[in-house]
Motif scaffolding. Sequence first.
Motif, mmCIF file in Angstrom:
data_model
loop_
_atom_site.group_PDB
_atom_site.id
_atom_site.type_symbol
_atom_site.label_atom_id
_atom_site.label_comp_id
_atom_site.label_asym_id
_atom_site.label_seq_id
_atom_site.Cartn_x
_atom_site.Cartn_y
_atom_site.Cartn_z
ATOM 1 N N GLU A 6 -20.015 16.569 -43.518
ATOM 2 C CA GLU A 6 -19.547 16.495 -42.152
ATOM 3 C C GLU A 6 -20.390 15.537 -41.308
ATOM 4 O O GLU A 6 -21.555 15.286 -41.617
ATOM 5 C CB GLU A 6 -19.563 17.904 -41.547
ATOM 6 C CG GLU A 6 -20.862 18.668 -41.725
ATOM 7 C CD GLU A 6 -21.128 19.144 -43.159
ATOM 8 O OE1 GLU A 6 -20.291 19.834 -43.752
ATOM 9 O OE2 GLU A 6 -22.212 18.785 -43.684
ATOM 10 N N GLY A 8 -20.465 13.699 -36.953
ATOM 11 C CA GLY A 8 -19.846 13.613 -35.638
ATOM 12 C C GLY A 8 -20.389 14.561 -34.592
ATOM 13 O O GLY A 8 -19.914 14.581 -33.464
ATOM 14 N N THR A 19 -15.503 15.242 -31.633
ATOM 15 C CA THR A 19 -14.671 15.273 -32.835
ATOM 16 C C THR A 19 -15.564 15.156 -34.055
ATOM 17 O O THR A 19 -16.360 14.218 -34.175
ATOM 18 C CB THR A 19 -13.639 14.136 -32.834
ATOM 19 O OG1 THR A 19 -12.785 14.283 -31.704
ATOM 20 C CG2 THR A 19 -12.804 14.187 -34.100
ATOM 21 N N SER A 21 -15.886 14.829 -38.242
ATOM 22 C CA SER A 21 -15.150 14.254 -39.364
ATOM 23 C C SER A 21 -15.692 14.771 -40.678
ATOM 24 O O SER A 21 -16.884 15.089 -40.784
ATOM 25 C CB SER A 21 -15.260 12.728 -39.346
ATOM 26 O OG SER A 21 -14.615 12.187 -38.214
ATOM 27 N N CYS A 22 -14.825 14.828 -41.635
ATOM 28 C CA CYS A 22 -15.184 15.330 -42.961
ATOM 29 C C CYS A 22 -14.414 14.502 -43.984
ATOM 30 O O CYS A 22 -13.307 14.880 -44.393
ATOM 31 C CB CYS A 22 -14.829 16.803 -43.033
ATOM 32 S SG CYS A 22 -15.400 17.634 -44.499
ATOM 33 N N ASP A 72 -6.017 13.601 -42.221
ATOM 34 C CA ASP A 72 -5.481 12.245 -42.215
ATOM 35 C C ASP A 72 -5.399 11.802 -43.669
ATOM 36 O O ASP A 72 -6.402 11.415 -44.263
ATOM 37 C CB ASP A 72 -6.390 11.323 -41.398
ATOM 38 C CG ASP A 72 -5.857 9.904 -41.292
ATOM 39 O OD1 ASP A 72 -5.038 9.503 -42.138
ATOM 40 O OD2 ASP A 72 -6.266 9.201 -40.365
ATOM 41 N N THR A 77 -9.429 12.037 -44.835
ATOM 42 C CA THR A 77 -10.418 12.637 -43.942
ATOM 43 C C THR A 77 -9.837 13.856 -43.233
ATOM 44 O O THR A 77 -8.682 13.848 -42.817
ATOM 45 C CB THR A 77 -10.883 11.627 -42.877
ATOM 46 O OG1 THR A 77 -11.497 10.510 -43.529
ATOM 47 C CG2 THR A 77 -11.888 12.243 -41.921
ATOM 48 N N SER A 79 -10.502 16.307 -39.884
ATOM 49 C CA SER A 79 -11.138 16.191 -38.563
ATOM 50 C C SER A 79 -11.056 17.512 -37.818
ATOM 51 O O SER A 79 -10.142 18.320 -38.049
ATOM 52 C CB SER A 79 -10.449 15.107 -37.728
ATOM 53 O OG SER A 79 -10.568 13.844 -38.331
ATOM 54 N N GLN A 81 -11.189 18.376 -33.855
ATOM 55 C CA GLN A 81 -11.298 17.970 -32.464
ATOM 56 C C GLN A 81 -11.638 19.194 -31.646
ATOM 57 O O GLN A 81 -10.891 20.171 -31.644
ATOM 58 C CB GLN A 81 -9.982 17.346 -31.978
ATOM 59 C CG GLN A 81 -10.026 16.880 -30.540
ATOM 60 C CD GLN A 81 -8.715 16.262 -30.086
ATOM 61 O OE1 GLN A 81 -7.906 15.809 -30.911
ATOM 62 N NE2 GLN A 81 -8.492 16.229 -28.792
#
Length: 121
Positions: A6, A8, A19, A21-22, A72, A77, A79, A81
């Motif tokens: 991870e 962000g 947010t 990200s992974c 995504d 990825t 995410s 948020q």
Amino acid sequence: HVQLQESGGGLAQPGGSLTLSCPTVGNISGINAMGWYRQYPDQQRQLIARLNSKGEVNYATSVKGRFIASRDSAANTFSLQMNNLRPEDSAVYYCNSGSIVQVVGAAFGSWGPGTQVTVSS
């Protein structure tokens, strides 16, 4: 089980957004389920959001309506948020993937380093 890493995290003001990200290793379509977790000092990791292979998401009550977990496929990825952040959202956040049983039970033999989120004015 595919260990993810991870990123962000950081500092945000109350009411602000971050947010996380992974990114995955390999094709995201091969992942059955993934989860976002957070851990307070001296406590166990808590599952706050989980996604299944269909992209369906379940949230913990504490974050429902404020956090949005997504995937995504083009970027491979996941995410998270995080909106309307509160001081009690301050924690180390992790992601991980595996079977739904593993995700729900946080039953993984290894974890990434996590990313610190601090919500403070």
